[in-house]
Write a protein that holds these residues in place. Structure first.
Motif, short mmCIF file in Angstrom:
data_model
loop_
_atom_site.label_atom_id
_atom_site.label_comp_id
_atom_site.label_asym_id
_atom_site.label_seq_id
_atom_site.Cartn_x
_atom_site.Cartn_y
_atom_site.Cartn_z
N ARG A 141 -32.13 39.86 69.19
CA ARG A 141 -32.37 41.18 69.78
C ARG A 141 -33.85 41.39 69.97
NH1 ARG A 141 -28.44 45.03 67.85
NH2 ARG A 141 -30.00 46.67 67.94
N ASP A 168 -35.27 44.78 70.95
CA ASP A 168 -35.09 46.17 71.38
C ASP A 168 -36.39 46.77 71.90
OD1 ASP A 168 -32.56 45.79 70.38
OD2 ASP A 168 -32.67 47.34 68.84
N GLN A 204 -33.81 51.11 74.02
CA GLN A 204 -32.67 50.25 74.35
C GLN A 204 -32.44 49.17 73.29
OE1 GLN A 204 -30.86 50.12 77.55
NE2 GLN A 204 -31.80 52.11 77.93
N ARG A 205 -31.13 48.92 73.03
CA ARG A 205 -30.75 47.71 72.32
C ARG A 205 -30.76 46.62 73.38
NH1 ARG A 205 -27.96 50.40 68.27
NH2 ARG A 205 -26.82 51.82 69.58
N ARG A 206 -31.56 45.59 73.16
CA ARG A 206 -31.66 44.52 74.17
C ARG A 206 -31.13 43.23 73.56
NH1 ARG A 206 -35.77 44.46 78.04
NH2 ARG A 206 -36.66 42.70 76.94
N SER A 223 -28.17 45.20 77.94
CA SER A 223 -28.84 46.21 77.12
C SER A 223 -28.01 47.49 77.12
CB SER A 223 -30.25 46.49 77.64
OG SER A 223 -30.19 47.00 78.94
N LEU A 244 -30.18 53.19 72.87
CA LEU A 244 -30.15 53.54 71.45
C LEU A 244 -29.87 55.04 71.35
CD1 LEU A 244 -33.35 51.58 70.37
CD2 LEU A 244 -31.14 51.33 69.23
N ASN A 252 -32.87 42.77 64.66
CA ASN A 252 -33.52 44.09 64.73
C ASN A 252 -32.87 45.14 63.85
OD1 ASN A 252 -35.00 44.31 68.10
ND2 ASN A 252 -35.35 42.89 66.43
N GLU A 273 -27.77 49.10 61.91
CA GLU A 273 -28.36 49.29 63.24
C GLU A 273 -29.53 50.28 63.12
OE1 GLU A 273 -28.03 48.22 66.46
OE2 GLU A 273 -26.96 46.57 65.52
#
Ligand SMILES: [Zn+2]
Length: 186
Positions: free
Chosen positions: A82, A84, A88-90, A113, A116, A141, A151
């Motif tokens: 990841r 991020d 955004q969560r990437r 993505s 968040l 991440n 998370e």
């Protein structure tokens, strides 16, 4: 039948046997600009050891093991990770392959993505400065709190946040550590 087009590896650089970045493919500039990271200007990156850009002892150990494995394996080593952004969560993928020249080609691509739940910014600190600081896994991440690894947008941050950025110690969670390639038999 429609086939979804595969995302391209748009970030690519090459390491020599001493882990020095010797070349960077076009596409890097966009990445540095998007991440507002002028210190990642290609002219300032080429010629430097990759480890200068890796935060945290455990992360450095992890990266070294990946590099060694990729050099021994003789086939591309692919790992999900990841990267991020604050919003955004990437979900990313990296691919390491040893080229005939002996250089190690290291590529990255964004798979997908998603937003968040809240905006989060981090800055690196050290366990010396903050022995009880929040640990952020460099690979997935997730953040480590009293509830374990969770998370980032679901983690309660105990520490006061200055300038909107959360001080974190970079590390690698046990889950990601266990995904390291096992030592190949000699
Ligand atoms: Zn992890």
């Amino acid at each position: 039948m429609s086939v979804e087009r595969e995302a391209e590896f748009d970030i690519c650089y090459w390491l020599d046997v001493g882990d020095v970045i010797v070349d960077i493919a076009p596409g890097w500039e966009n990445f540095a600009q998007e991440n507002n990271a002028p210190d990642l200007d290609t002219r300032r990156v080429i010629g430097r050891n990759l480890m200068n850009f890796v935060e945290g002892d455990v992360t450095r150990m992890y990266v070294r093991t990946l590099i060694q494995s990729a050099r021994l394996l003789r086939k591309p080593l692919v790992r999900a990770y990841r990267c991020d952004s604050p919003d955004q969560r990437r979900f990313m993928e990296m691919r390491l392959s040893l080229e005939r020249s002996g250089l190690l080609r290291w590529e990255h691509r964004l798979l997908r993505s998603e937003p968040l739940a809240r905006r989060l910014q981090f800055h690196a600190t050290s366990p010396v400065l903050r022995p009880h600081g929040v640990v952020r896994c460099s690979m997935c991440n997730r953040l480590k709190s009293s509830h374990g690894w969770t998370e980032p947008d679901l983690t309660e941050i105990p520490e006061t946040v200055h300038d909107g950025a959360i001080p974190v110690i970079y590390g690698v969670c046990p889950n990601c550590l266990s995904s390291l390639p096992k030592k190949t038999p000699r």
